[in-house]
Motif scaffolding. Structure first.
Motif, short mmCIF file in Angstrom:
data_model
loop_
_atom_site.label_atom_id
_atom_site.label_comp_id
_atom_site.label_asym_id
_atom_site.label_seq_id
_atom_site.Cartn_x
_atom_site.Cartn_y
_atom_site.Cartn_z
N GLN A 1 0.82 -1.22 0.00
CA GLN A 1 0.00 0.00 0.00
C GLN A 1 0.85 1.27 0.00
N MET A 2 1.80 1.29 -0.93
CA MET A 2 2.65 2.47 -1.10
C MET A 2 2.20 3.22 -2.34
N PRO A 3 2.22 4.55 -2.30
CA PRO A 3 1.89 5.32 -3.50
C PRO A 3 2.98 5.18 -4.56
N VAL A 4 2.63 5.49 -5.80
CA VAL A 4 3.60 5.39 -6.89
C VAL A 4 3.77 6.75 -7.58
N ILE A 5 4.97 6.99 -8.09
CA ILE A 5 5.23 8.20 -8.88
C ILE A 5 5.54 7.73 -10.30
N VAL A 6 4.65 8.13 -11.22
CA VAL A 6 4.61 7.51 -12.54
C VAL A 6 5.09 8.44 -13.64
N HIS A 7 6.01 7.92 -14.44
CA HIS A 7 6.49 8.61 -15.64
C HIS A 7 5.82 7.95 -16.84
N SER A 8 5.22 8.75 -17.71
CA SER A 8 4.61 8.20 -18.91
C SER A 8 4.89 9.12 -20.09
N ARG A 9 5.63 8.59 -21.05
CA ARG A 9 5.99 9.41 -22.21
C ARG A 9 5.64 8.65 -23.48
N ASP A 10 4.83 9.24 -24.30
CA ASP A 10 4.36 8.61 -25.54
C ASP A 10 3.74 7.23 -25.27
N ALA A 11 3.13 7.06 -24.11
CA ALA A 11 2.63 5.74 -23.73
C ALA A 11 1.33 5.83 -22.93
N ILE B 1 0.99 11.36 -11.21
CA ILE B 1 1.41 11.26 -12.61
C ILE B 1 2.39 12.41 -12.81
N HIS B 2 3.66 12.05 -12.76
CA HIS B 2 4.72 13.05 -12.77
C HIS B 2 4.84 13.73 -14.14
N GLY B 3 5.06 15.04 -14.12
CA GLY B 3 5.25 15.79 -15.36
C GLY B 3 4.09 15.64 -16.32
N PHE B 4 2.88 15.73 -15.78
CA PHE B 4 1.72 15.53 -16.65
C PHE B 4 1.70 16.57 -17.77
N SER B 5 1.41 16.12 -18.99
CA SER B 5 1.33 17.07 -20.09
C SER B 5 0.27 16.66 -21.11
N GLY B 6 -0.66 15.80 -20.67
CA GLY B 6 -1.65 15.27 -21.61
C GLY B 6 -2.88 16.16 -21.76
N SER B 7 -3.91 15.57 -22.34
CA SER B 7 -5.14 16.31 -22.61
C SER B 7 -6.02 16.36 -21.36
N LEU B 8 -7.06 17.17 -21.44
CA LEU B 8 -8.02 17.27 -20.35
C LEU B 8 -8.70 15.92 -20.11
N GLU B 9 -9.00 15.24 -21.20
CA GLU B 9 -9.66 13.95 -21.12
C GLU B 9 -8.80 12.94 -20.34
N TYR C 1 -7.05 9.92 -15.10
CA TYR C 1 -6.12 9.68 -13.99
C TYR C 1 -6.73 10.11 -12.66
N ILE C 2 -7.39 11.26 -12.66
CA ILE C 2 -7.97 11.78 -11.43
C ILE C 2 -9.04 10.82 -10.90
N LYS C 3 -9.83 10.29 -11.83
CA LYS C 3 -10.89 9.35 -11.45
C LYS C 3 -10.29 8.11 -10.76
N MET C 4 -9.08 7.75 -11.18
CA MET C 4 -8.42 6.57 -10.60
C MET C 4 -7.73 6.88 -9.27
N GLY C 5 -7.74 8.12 -8.83
CA GLY C 5 -7.14 8.45 -7.54
C GLY C 5 -5.75 9.08 -7.62
N TYR C 6 -5.37 9.51 -8.81
CA TYR C 6 -4.04 10.11 -8.97
C TYR C 6 -4.12 11.64 -8.95
N LYS C 7 -3.01 12.25 -8.48
CA LYS C 7 -2.82 13.68 -8.63
C LYS C 7 -1.84 13.90 -9.79
N LEU C 8 -1.92 15.06 -10.40
CA LEU C 8 -1.04 15.34 -11.54
C LEU C 8 0.12 16.23 -11.09
#
Ligand SMILES: [Zn+2]
Length: 252
Positions: free
Chosen positions: A121-131, A148-156, A161-168
């Motif tokens: 039950q540890m939080p995660v810091i996620v990098h996602s690039r072109d994926a 979701i580290h360095g978020f740069s995606g669309s509003l959608e 991500y927010i719905k899943m419990g993540y902060k940007l």
């Protein structure tokens, strides 16, 4: 008090860690989360976190740094996941940017780390690039909180991500001319973001191109205060709370 929720403070980038922490203290940046990217930098992040009260560690293996990965890395992660100053598993994720990407290997190693995080039950810091598509699909299979580290995606995508419990995680990119990120933040609100620098990378304007430092979080906060017409104090109050809500082992 400023919090940098994502930086890389270790010898590879900073010769004088004492000075770096001192400079941050002078600017009222008193909480830093240094993120490991492979076994070596994760070990070092943990050592630095143990040495300085201001520093906390995220330990984990970044998708572009897993060339030499074997399961002894995962064993080490498991051994230290409950250490006092370890606040998250990170920086982990998927990066399909380069032509020679081994997607399958990235996914396997990401899943191993997500499983471990879920188990403890540890939080995660996620990098996602072109994926984005794969990242969303995989994260949905785990009951986790995180950033979701360095978020740069669309509003959608932000809403997913927010719905899943993540902060940007919002860094200096938001200050760049033409960045659409600020409009996304206006829509989702500061209740869904945390502030980060990704030092030594992604230095905010007007210092873009120079080496970044955690105390530059204040430039990002100032920018958002101005753009959103919200006081700096209010932005700090809410985003610091968000950081604490996700990274529960932070002692603020
Ligand atoms: Zn990073």
């Amino acid at each position: 008090m400023y919090i940098d929720t994502h930086c890389h403070i270790y010898q590879e980038y900073y010769d004088d860690i004492d000075k770096e922490i001192n400079d941050c203290n002078k600017e009222n940046c008193n909480v830093l989360i240094t993120n490991g990217c492979d076994l070596k930098s994760s070990k070092e992040s943990l050592e630095i976190a143990k040495k300085y009260k201001e520093v906390y560690a995220a330990i984990g293996f970044h998708p572009t740094e897993i060339k030499d990965y074997d399961d002894s890395w995962l064993y080490w992660l498991k051994e230290h996941i409950n250490d006092d100053k370890v606040v998250a598993i990170g920086e982990i994720g998927l990066d399909y940017h380069y032509d020679d990407t081994d997607k399958e290997k990235e996914i396997i190693i990401l899943k191993k780390q997500l499983e471990l995080a879920e188990k403890y039950q540890m939080p995660v810091i996620v990098h996602s690039r072109d994926a984005t598509e794969d990242t969303l699909k995989i994260l949905k299979d785990y009951n986790l909180k995180g950033i979701i580290h360095g978020f740069s995606g669309s509003l959608e995508v932000a809403k997913e991500y927010i719905k899943m419990g993540y902060k940007l995680g919002v860094n200096g990119v938001v200050t760049f001319k033409n960045a659409h990120l600020k409009e996304v933040i206006k829509e989702i609100g500061i209740k869904n973001i945390v502030i980060e620098t990704d030092s030594p990378y992604l230095t905010p304007d007007p210092f873009r191109g120079q080496k970044n430092h955690p105390y530059n979080v204040k430039i990002i906060v100032d920018f958002l205060a101005d753009y959103l017409n919200i006081s700096k104090e209010e932005i700090l109050r809410i985003t610091n709370n968000n950081a604490k809500e996700i990274l529960q082992k932070l002692k603020l």
